[in-house]
Scaffold this motif. Sequence first.
Motif, PDB file in Angstrom:
ATOM      1  N   ALA A 298     -58.898  -0.846  77.391  1.00 19.59           N
ATOM      2  CA  ALA A 298     -59.779  -1.035  76.235  1.00 19.59           C
ATOM      3  C   ALA A 298     -59.121  -0.485  74.973  1.00 19.59           C
ATOM      4  CB  ALA A 298     -61.137  -0.372  76.470  1.00 19.59           C
ATOM      5  N   GLY A 299     -58.393   0.614  75.093  1.00 22.78           N
ATOM      6  CA  GLY A 299     -57.658   1.165  73.955  1.00 22.78           C
ATOM      7  C   GLY A 299     -56.556   0.230  73.489  1.00 22.78           C
ATOM      8  N   PHE A 300     -55.887  -0.423  74.443  1.00 28.11           N
ATOM      9  CA  PHE A 300     -54.851  -1.398  74.101  1.00 28.11           C
ATOM     10  C   PHE A 300     -55.455  -2.575  73.336  1.00 28.11           C
ATOM     11  CE2 PHE A 300     -52.966  -5.485  75.316  1.00 28.11           C
ATOM     12  CZ  PHE A 300     -51.739  -5.372  74.678  1.00 28.11           C
ATOM     13  N   VAL A 301     -56.581  -3.089  73.837  1.00 29.69           N
ATOM     14  CA  VAL A 301     -57.248  -4.214  73.177  1.00 29.69           C
ATOM     15  C   VAL A 301     -57.673  -3.795  71.773  1.00 29.69           C
ATOM     16  CG1 VAL A 301     -59.240  -5.766  73.223  1.00 29.69           C
ATOM     17  CG2 VAL A 301     -58.038  -5.219  75.355  1.00 29.69           C
ATOM     18  N   GLN A 302     -58.263  -2.631  71.665  1.00 29.84           N
ATOM     19  CA  GLN A 302     -58.728  -2.119  70.375  1.00 29.84           C
ATOM     20  C   GLN A 302     -57.563  -1.971  69.399  1.00 29.84           C
ATOM     21  OE1 GLN A 302     -60.426   1.856  70.531  1.00 29.84           O
ATOM     22  NE2 GLN A 302     -62.162   1.134  69.307  1.00 29.84           N
ATOM     23  N   GLY A 303     -56.494  -1.364  69.850  1.00 31.49           N
ATOM     24  CA  GLY A 303     -55.322  -1.182  68.995  1.00 31.49           C
ATOM     25  C   GLY A 303     -54.707  -2.497  68.557  1.00 31.49           C
ATOM     26  N   SER A 304     -54.643  -3.454  69.476  1.00 34.03           N
ATOM     27  CA  SER A 304     -54.085  -4.770  69.150  1.00 34.03           C
ATOM     28  C   SER A 304     -54.931  -5.483  68.111  1.00 34.03           C
ATOM     29  CB  SER A 304     -53.985  -5.627  70.421  1.00 34.03           C
ATOM     30  OG  SER A 304     -53.112  -5.026  71.353  1.00 34.03           O
ATOM     31  N   MET A 305     -56.252  -5.377  68.258  1.00 38.53           N
ATOM     32  CA  MET A 305     -57.134  -6.009  67.273  1.00 38.53           C
ATOM     33  C   MET A 305     -56.980  -5.348  65.910  1.00 38.53           C
ATOM     34  SD  MET A 305     -60.605  -6.737  69.474  1.00 38.53           S
ATOM     35  CE  MET A 305     -61.490  -7.444  68.076  1.00 38.53           C
ATOM     36  N   LEU A 306     -56.867  -4.031  65.896  1.00 35.78           N
ATOM     37  CA  LEU A 306     -56.703  -3.320  64.621  1.00 35.78           C
ATOM     38  C   LEU A 306     -55.404  -3.709  63.929  1.00 35.78           C
ATOM     39  CD1 LEU A 306     -58.069   0.212  65.480  1.00 35.78           C
ATOM     40  CD2 LEU A 306     -58.967  -1.360  63.750  1.00 35.78           C
ATOM     41  N   GLU A 307     -54.345  -3.901  64.698  1.00 28.71           N
ATOM     42  CA  GLU A 307     -53.067  -4.317  64.107  1.00 28.71           C
ATOM     43  C   GLU A 307     -53.191  -5.662  63.410  1.00 28.71           C
ATOM     44  OE1 GLU A 307     -49.887  -4.231  66.945  1.00 28.71           O
ATOM     45  OE2 GLU A 307     -50.184  -2.090  67.346  1.00 28.71           O
ATOM     46  N   VAL A 308     -53.980  -6.553  63.979  1.00 27.16           N
ATOM     47  CA  VAL A 308     -54.174  -7.872  63.381  1.00 27.16           C
ATOM     48  C   VAL A 308     -55.082  -7.779  62.154  1.00 27.16           C
ATOM     49  CG1 VAL A 308     -55.179 -10.164  63.745  1.00 27.16           C
ATOM     50  CG2 VAL A 308     -53.738  -9.139  65.517  1.00 27.16           C
ATOM     51  N   LEU A 309     -56.154  -7.007  62.269  1.00 32.34           N
ATOM     52  CA  LEU A 309     -57.142  -6.932  61.184  1.00 32.34           C
ATOM     53  C   LEU A 309     -56.661  -6.103  60.001  1.00 32.34           C
ATOM     54  CD1 LEU A 309     -60.376  -6.473  63.282  1.00 32.34           C
ATOM     55  CD2 LEU A 309     -59.791  -8.457  61.875  1.00 32.34           C
ATOM     56  N   ASP A 310     -55.903  -5.063  60.273  1.00 27.66           N
ATOM     57  CA  ASP A 310     -55.472  -4.143  59.213  1.00 27.66           C
ATOM     58  C   ASP A 310     -54.024  -3.725  59.463  1.00 27.66           C
ATOM     59  OD1 ASP A 310     -55.554  -2.565  56.985  1.00 27.66           O
ATOM     60  OD2 ASP A 310     -56.822  -1.018  57.855  1.00 27.66           O
ATOM     61  N   PRO A 311     -53.074  -4.655  59.309  1.00 20.95           N
ATOM     62  CA  PRO A 311     -51.683  -4.359  59.664  1.00 20.95           C
ATOM     63  C   PRO A 311     -51.031  -3.266  58.826  1.00 20.95           C
ATOM     64  CG  PRO A 311     -51.835  -6.467  58.529  1.00 20.95           C
ATOM     65  CD  PRO A 311     -53.235  -5.972  58.750  1.00 20.95           C
ATOM     66  N   ILE A 312     -51.540  -3.003  57.646  1.00 24.55           N
ATOM     67  CA  ILE A 312     -50.937  -1.999  56.778  1.00 24.55           C
ATOM     68  C   ILE A 312     -51.169  -0.590  57.298  1.00 24.55           C
ATOM     69  CG2 ILE A 312     -51.001  -1.000  54.461  1.00 24.55           C
ATOM     70  CD1 ILE A 312     -51.595  -3.847  53.454  1.00 24.55           C
ATOM     71  N   SER A 313     -52.368  -0.329  57.831  1.00 22.32           N
ATOM     72  CA  SER A 313     -52.695   1.042  58.255  1.00 22.32           C
ATOM     73  C   SER A 313     -52.139   1.387  59.616  1.00 22.32           C
ATOM     74  CB  SER A 313     -54.213   1.258  58.247  1.00 22.32           C
ATOM     75  OG  SER A 313     -54.813   0.497  59.281  1.00 22.32           O
ATOM     76  N   THR A 314     -51.619   0.430  60.389  1.00 21.21           N
ATOM     77  CA  THR A 314     -51.115   0.743  61.727  1.00 21.21           C
ATOM     78  C   THR A 314     -49.636   0.978  61.731  1.00 21.21           C
ATOM     79  OG1 THR A 314     -50.944  -1.619  62.200  1.00 21.21           O
ATOM     80  CG2 THR A 314     -52.939  -0.457  62.944  1.00 21.21           C
TER      81      THR A 314
END
Length: 164
Positions: free
Chosen positions: A148-164
Amino acid sequence: MIVAGRSGGEGVRLVLEAEEAMLLSELADQVDSVLLLGEADDPALGRLLPNAYPDDRAAAKEFERYTRDSLVDGKRQAAQRVRDATAVDDGDDAVVQIELDESEAWGWLTFLTDLRLILAERVGVVEEGEPDADETRDDYLRAAYEWAGFVQGSMLEVLDPIST
């Protein structure tokens, strides 16, 4: 699992194996069960709905009276949206593609946060990456927490690539 940006640039496209979709649906059921049937002293429920005023019982009760139902309803709705999107037939072995606009994706992230809070409590994660001394806890739940953390992190990278 593949997480990519949606065509048009806003939102997320998830490509899940049927087993992954079924797992997410089952985990959404579990989140819903904790919210609906959880005992007041369940530490996982305490993580989802923390006491806003731990040093003032009257203020805590008053805050809970005004906020609890809407918080629980919002969390249950997020779990239901995940269940709806991940519904697959038992005999279906194909991939499941889910297109989420930005608002829907942030709703999924809220669900994934709730899920990880429950799983962290169940497997004894005190701080991110810091399991407690009980190594006998369920490996399945620990794997689900990490996935679930992997899925969450992957989604965040797509939605907000600057902050990751």
